[in-house]
Design a protein around this motif. Structure first.
Motif, PDB file in Angstrom:
ATOM      1  N   LEU A  77      14.744  21.067 -53.647  1.00 31.66           N
ATOM      2  CA  LEU A  77      16.083  20.592 -53.311  1.00 31.66           C
ATOM      3  C   LEU A  77      16.803  21.650 -52.537  1.00 31.66           C
ATOM      4  CD1 LEU A  77      16.949  19.225 -57.046  1.00 31.66           C
ATOM      5  CD2 LEU A  77      16.214  18.181 -54.876  1.00 31.66           C
ATOM      6  N   HIS A  96      19.965  15.888 -54.431  1.00 31.74           N
ATOM      7  CA  HIS A  96      19.247  15.202 -55.630  1.00 31.74           C
ATOM      8  C   HIS A  96      17.915  14.676 -54.886  1.00 31.74           C
ATOM      9  CE1 HIS A  96      22.537  15.514 -58.328  1.00 31.74           C
ATOM     10  NE2 HIS A  96      23.195  15.115 -57.190  1.00 31.74           N
ATOM     11  N   VAL A 110      12.949  18.414 -61.903  1.00 32.66           N
ATOM     12  CA  VAL A 110      12.658  18.703 -60.540  1.00 32.66           C
ATOM     13  C   VAL A 110      11.103  18.727 -60.187  1.00 32.66           C
ATOM     14  CG1 VAL A 110      12.944  19.782 -58.585  1.00 32.66           C
ATOM     15  CG2 VAL A 110      15.046  19.257 -59.942  1.00 32.66           C
TER      16      VAL A 110
END
Ligand code: GDP
Ligand code: MG
Length: 439
Positions: A104, A192, A228
């Motif tokens: 990210l 995101h 993530v």
């Protein structure tokens, strides 16, 4: 091992006996500490289960240093949780090795790209080429070029007008020509995860199957880092994780969860913004560090104190009901032994220092050994009911323990004094409703 861990091991080492209850109390605290450190709940459960199973094993209970053994088990299991062994970089024996950095936005990809190149050059004596494939922000390319300049490592870039896939392909071609044996591709991130990003990364991946796909995650994001990692892994099939910003004020839970949730190893940790602040991840060292930083260990200590406190309560009850025996006495002696000299402990108890008869209770370590010998020479009945110890019994005890009869007498007297004193004390403090007796 960290200093703190050593210290605590020293403290717990004296624990002559670890009961299942001790382990349970300890595990309650460990569980709490892990959850507080932001470790994934499923991971915590599994961990506590593993440690408990091993810790209540008879080998540990019967060992001479059970406290230490339990700590060792906690450390072992922490190490296992993080993958056991250090996981090295997979180099391609047909260069160039391609390493793709994903993650990210703000996780630390670009910084880590520079750090990794620096480390690979230094440690493996290779010639890396950095690739600026984040075309969405001009500043990102500049950032990588600046790092390249600073490190004197070449950076391949084609500005923001060319697609990342094209850039990566050309970079790999150039690496072959210029004999750069490692290509590190710095890709774009998003705030995101989205389909578009994943598709782009898959397209880059398709050019030449990367030898490593490193997911860069920010340790400060805790549980989120684990989510993530899971998402990237499912979409892209990462080969390893770089956990950044571990130098910051992080609770470190991510380090514990990532491996067991994704089954992919943490390969490196970022310990600062500078170009040399990247370290290979050693699970064992991390386990020590966690224990050393050790909310966990201090909690283990607390758990033990708790157990002792429960005992103290039980004891107090015995004093009150006059059912205190030599068995209890010796258990107390053993507890006191690890705390320090008895007379000093007694002096720390409020009220006791002013009490009459305290001077009779002066005991040093050597004497304590003698006292134990005497008590062990008593029969069960004598220990429970010392009043029955007449002169012929005294003689027998003296012989059995190898201590003079005067000493047996003195102990019996001390025991009586102690009982009286304790009765007074519990009577005193009962009124205040606060009994913090530590013996
Ligand atoms: P990217 O968006 O994933 O490329 O992230 P960057 O490499 O630009 O890093 C974002 C910020 O995190 C920068 O300010 C870096 O200096 C900082 N950073 C990266 N790694 C670390 C680390 O290990 N420790 C600390 N303290 N800061 C880091
Ligand atoms: Mg970047």
């Amino acid at each position: 091992l960290s200093e703190r861990l050593q210290e605590t091991i020293q403290k717990i080492k004296g624990k002559g006996k670890v009961t299942e209850q001790d382990v349970k109390a300890m595990m309650r605290e460990v569980r709490f500490a892990l959850i507080e450190a932001d470790v994934n709940l499923k991971v915590v459960k599994e961990f506590v289960k593993n440690v408990s199973e091993r810790a209540v094993g008879s080998d540990v209970m019967k060992s001479l240093t059970p406290g230490q053994q339990v700590i060792k088990i906690v450390q072992d299991e922490l190490t296992n949780l993080m993958g056991g062994e250090q996981s090295p970089i997979q180099f391609n024996n047909k260069p160039p090795t391609v390493i793709m950095m994903v993650g990210l936005q703000g996780a630390g990809k670009t910084t880590t790209t520079g750090k990794l190149a620096n480390l690979i050059r230094k440690k493996y004596n290779r010639k890396p080429l950095l690739v600026a494939a984040d075309v969405y922000r001009p500043a990102a390319i500049q950032q990588l070029e600046t790092l390249g300049k600073q490190l004197s490592i070449p950076v391949f870039s084609m500005g923001t007008e060319v697609s990342p896939v094209e850039i990566a392909r050309k970079a790999i071609d150039q690496a072959k020509e210029e004999h750069n044996d490692v290509v590190i591709i710095d890709t774009a991130g998003r705030l995101h995860i989205d389909e578009e990003l994943m598709q782009e990364l898959k397209d880059i991946r398709a050019i030449k199957e990367p030898d490593e796909i490193f997911l860069v995650v920010d340790a400060m994001t805790g549980q989120d880092a684990v989510n993530v990692a899971n998402n990237f892994n499912e979409a892209l099939g990462i080969t390893g994780v770089v956990l950044t910003k571990l130098d910051g004020d992080t609770r470190g839970g991510a380090a514990l969860s990532i491996r067991s949730v994704t089954e992919k190893p943490i390969k490196f940790i970022g310990m600062g913004e500078k170009m040399d602040a990247l370290e290979p991840f050693h699970p064992e060292r991390m386990a020590s560090r966690i224990l050393g930083m050790g909310d966990m260990l201090s909690l283990i200590e607390k758990a033990q104190a708790q157990v002792d406190e429960d005992k103290a309560k039980e004891l107090e009850e015995k004093f009150k009901t006059q059912s205190f025996t030599f068995d209890d006495f010796i258990e107390q002696l053993q507890q006191v032994k690890k705390m320090g000299p008895l007379d000093e402990i007694l002096k720390m108890i409020p009220g006791v220092n002013k009490m009459k008869g305290i001077e009779n209770v002066q005991v040093d370590d050597k004497q304590m050994g003698h006292l134990e010998a005497i008590i062990y020479s008593m029969t069960k009945e004598e220990k429970t009911n010392p009043d029955i110890i007449n002169s012929s019994r005294k003689k027998r005890i003296s012989k059995g323990s190898g201590r003079p009869i005067q000493e047996v007498n003195r102990l019996l007297k001390q025991f009586e004094d102690m009982k009286k004193m304790m009765k007074q004390m519990t009577g005193m403090s009962a009124g205040k409703g606060k009994k913090k007796m530590k013996m």
